[in-house]
Design an enzyme around this catalytic site. Structure first.
Site, short mmCIF file in Angstrom:
data_model
loop_
_atom_site.label_atom_id
_atom_site.label_comp_id
_atom_site.label_asym_id
_atom_site.label_seq_id
_atom_site.Cartn_x
_atom_site.Cartn_y
_atom_site.Cartn_z
N CYS A 74 0.83 -1.22 0.00
CA CYS A 74 0.00 0.00 0.00
C CYS A 74 0.86 1.26 0.00
O CYS A 74 0.34 2.36 -0.22
CB CYS A 74 -0.93 0.01 1.20
SG CYS A 74 -2.01 -1.42 1.26
N HIS B 171 -2.74 7.21 3.51
CA HIS B 171 -3.26 5.99 2.88
C HIS B 171 -4.62 5.65 3.49
O HIS B 171 -4.84 5.80 4.69
CB HIS B 171 -2.26 4.86 3.11
CG HIS B 171 -2.78 3.51 2.77
ND1 HIS B 171 -3.45 3.24 1.60
CD2 HIS B 171 -2.74 2.32 3.46
CE1 HIS B 171 -3.79 1.96 1.58
NE2 HIS B 171 -3.38 1.39 2.70
N ASN C 17 -10.15 0.19 0.88
CA ASN C 17 -8.69 0.27 0.85
C ASN C 17 -8.21 -0.30 -0.49
O ASN C 17 -8.33 -1.50 -0.72
CB ASN C 17 -8.13 -0.53 2.03
CG ASN C 17 -6.61 -0.55 2.06
OD1 ASN C 17 -5.95 -0.23 1.07
ND2 ASN C 17 -6.05 -0.95 3.18
O1 UT7 Z 1 -3.50 -1.25 3.98
C1 UT7 Z 1 -2.52 -1.92 4.68
C2 UT7 Z 1 -2.37 -1.38 6.07
N1 UT7 Z 1 -3.36 -1.98 6.90
C3 UT7 Z 1 -3.77 -1.41 8.01
O2 UT7 Z 1 -3.36 -0.34 8.36
C4 UT7 Z 1 -4.77 -2.18 8.83
C5 UT7 Z 1 -4.69 -1.81 10.29
N2 UT7 Z 1 -5.64 -2.55 11.12
C6 UT7 Z 1 -7.00 -2.39 11.05
O3 UT7 Z 1 -7.49 -1.66 10.22
C7 UT7 Z 1 -7.83 -3.09 12.08
O4 UT7 Z 1 -6.98 -3.86 12.92
C8 UT7 Z 1 -8.94 -4.02 11.52
C9 UT7 Z 1 -10.03 -3.18 10.90
C10 UT7 Z 1 -8.37 -4.98 10.49
C11 UT7 Z 1 -9.59 -4.83 12.64
O5 UT7 Z 1 -10.11 -3.94 13.62
P1 UT7 Z 1 -9.72 -4.08 15.16
O6 UT7 Z 1 -10.45 -3.02 15.86
O7 UT7 Z 1 -8.22 -4.09 15.27
O8 UT7 Z 1 -10.33 -5.49 15.53
P2 UT7 Z 1 -9.67 -6.74 16.30
O9 UT7 Z 1 -9.05 -7.66 15.30
O10 UT7 Z 1 -8.84 -6.26 17.46
O11 UT7 Z 1 -10.96 -7.44 16.89
C12 UT7 Z 1 -11.81 -6.78 17.87
C13 UT7 Z 1 -13.06 -7.63 18.06
C14 UT7 Z 1 -12.77 -9.09 18.39
O12 UT7 Z 1 -13.84 -9.56 19.21
P3 UT7 Z 1 -13.67 -9.66 20.82
O13 UT7 Z 1 -12.49 -10.56 21.04
O14 UT7 Z 1 -13.40 -8.26 21.27
O15 UT7 Z 1 -14.97 -10.22 21.26
C15 UT7 Z 1 -12.84 -9.79 17.05
O16 UT7 Z 1 -13.19 -11.16 17.15
O17 UT7 Z 1 -13.82 -7.66 16.85
C16 UT7 Z 1 -13.94 -9.01 16.36
N3 UT7 Z 1 -13.78 -8.97 14.92
C17 UT7 Z 1 -14.79 -8.79 14.07
N4 UT7 Z 1 -16.11 -8.61 14.28
C18 UT7 Z 1 -16.88 -8.42 13.19
C19 UT7 Z 1 -12.63 -9.07 14.21
N5 UT7 Z 1 -12.88 -8.93 12.89
C20 UT7 Z 1 -14.21 -8.76 12.78
C21 UT7 Z 1 -15.07 -8.57 11.69
N6 UT7 Z 1 -16.39 -8.39 11.94
N7 UT7 Z 1 -14.61 -8.53 10.41
#
Ligand code: UT7
Length: 352
Positions: A122, A269, A300
């Site tokens: 990216c 980005h 993205n």
């Molecule tokens: O372009 C390349 C560069 N990339 C980036 O900069 C990406 C950076 N990271 C992100 O954008 C975020 O980490 C994500 C959007 C990918 C994920 O968001 P997050 O707030 O970091 O979620 P997480 O993985 O920490 O998960 C939080 C909660 C968890 O549930 P509990 O354990 O709190 O009950 C996950 O199981 O959300 C749950 N979860 C989801 N729920 C619904 C994880 N993914 C999903 C999903 N839909 N897709």
């Protein structure tokens, strides 16, 4: 001793025109959630995305790249015969050989010019812009077309909660060339191979081919060959971004000689609206500074995200040609690249 000639370049360079292509198919969070175990509300709250665009029909990376490039040339007012090189920033051109740029140059009626691909996830557009600016300063070309183009959906697993709701397709391009005043600062760039596996294909080409071969040979122990797809440890990337990117932004400002109070537009980005808001706050940019938010309806688009976001701001009137903007791309390889630039003119041929 016989001396070898040195190129004479142009010191001041700028983005002279911008063009973009957005796929016609708009995919809502609700549609993504027909397959993905998630909700439209969760996706918007955690990423800032409502819709993304996915290719359909005849749309391919090749057609989108050429369409964006055509618009960038038309919007620059430069005759295409002056374009001296084409740089394609992409991580989703589907063949290592041949690479994409020569084919796209040919499609655009520029067969024969130096044309090469640049893969830096990216961060690819920022790398391409930096390389193009430095090539012109070194005298390797006068005008260079830089295209960021991606079909992220080709390698997307629609059931993967870490990626399926995030990525979209599209292409953005700029013509870089000489200018009276400098419009592109030195590039601040870097990478973190130690954490590179945080964004990666689920399997490499050799392992994929070995599996396919074993299946062909009817090996009873061979695991089924799934589709090759992208995986991302989102929280790990988020943590890396929180530490690395504020430093990169400060360095970009320092190297440009432009004070942060003079920055008029912020174009990070389009990976996650929450990351971008944190960066804006940490850097101390004004609350009301125009900040790119193309992610909301484009998703993205990796190496295409920055030119697409700039184009959206210019077309919507949220930014003006000639304004001072701070750019920062980041992603796979945990690579990043940023510059302070003057924005290109408002495109006469917009993408929407
Ligand atoms: O372009 C390349 C560069 N990339 C980036 O900069 C990406 C950076 N990271 C992100 O954008 C975020 O980490 C994500 C959007 C990918 C994920 O968001 P997050 O707030 O970091 O979620 P997480 O993985 O920490 O998960 C939080 C909660 C968890 O549930 P509990 O354990 O709190 O009950 C996950 O199981 O959300 C749950 N979860 C989801 N729920 C619904 C994880 N993914 C999903 C999903 N839909 N897709």
């Amino acid at each position: 001793m016989v001396s070898i000639a040195v190129n004479k370049g142009r010191e001041n360079v700028a983005m002279l025109g911008i063009g973009a292509y957005r796929p016609t198919r708009i995919v809502s969070n609700a549609e993504v959630c027909e397959v993905l175990d998630s909700t439209p509300e969760w996706i918007y709250e955690r990423t800032g995305i409502h819709n993304r665009r996915w290719i359909s029909g005849d749309e391919t990376l090749r057609t989108m790249a050429a369409a964006a490039g055509e618009r960038a040339i038309a919007n620059s007012g430069i005759d295409r015969s002056l374009i001296g090189a084409l740089v394609l920033a992409s991580s989703s051109w589907l063949k290592l050989t041949p690479h994409g740029a020569p084919t796209i140059a040919h499609d655009m009626g520029m067969n024969g010019i130096p044309a090469f691909d640049l893969t830096s996830g990216c961060g690819g557009f920022g790398y391409g812009l930096g390389v193009a600016a430095d090539m012109i300063r070194a005298g390797s070309a006068d005008y260079i077309l830089v295209i960021g183009a991606e079909t992220m959906t080709v390698g997307l697993d629609p059931t993967d909660r870490g990626t399926a709701m995030i990525f979209g397709d599209g292409a953005g391009a700029v013509v870089v060339g000489p200018s009276d005043e400098n419009g592109i600062s030195p590039t601040v760039w870097g990478s973190d191979g130690e954490n590179a596996e945080a964004i990666a294909q689920n399997v490499d080409f050799l392992a994929y081919m070995d599996k396919a071969q074993a299946l062909q040979g009817a090996d009873p122990d061979a695991e089924p060959v799934g589709r090759m797809s992208l995986r991302m440890e989102g929280p790990r990337v988020f943590r890396w971004a929180a530490v690395t990117l504020p430093r990169a932004l400060s360095s970009a400002l320092e190297m440009s000689g432009v004070a942060k109070e003079d920055i008029e537009v912020f174009v990070p980005h389009q990976a996650n609206a929450r990351i971008n808001e944190l960066m804006r706050k940490n850097l101390g940019l004004a609350d009301d500074i125009p900040m790119a938010n193309d992610i909301e309806n484009t998703g993205n688009t990796s190496a295409a995200s920055i030119p697409l976001a700039i184009e959206e701001m210019l077309v919507s009137g949220r930014a003006k040609g000639g304004q001072l903007a701070l750019l920062l791309g980041f992603g796979a390889g945990l690579s990043y690249a940023g510059q302070v630039v003057r924005l290109p003119p408002v495109p006469l041929e917009p993408s929407f």
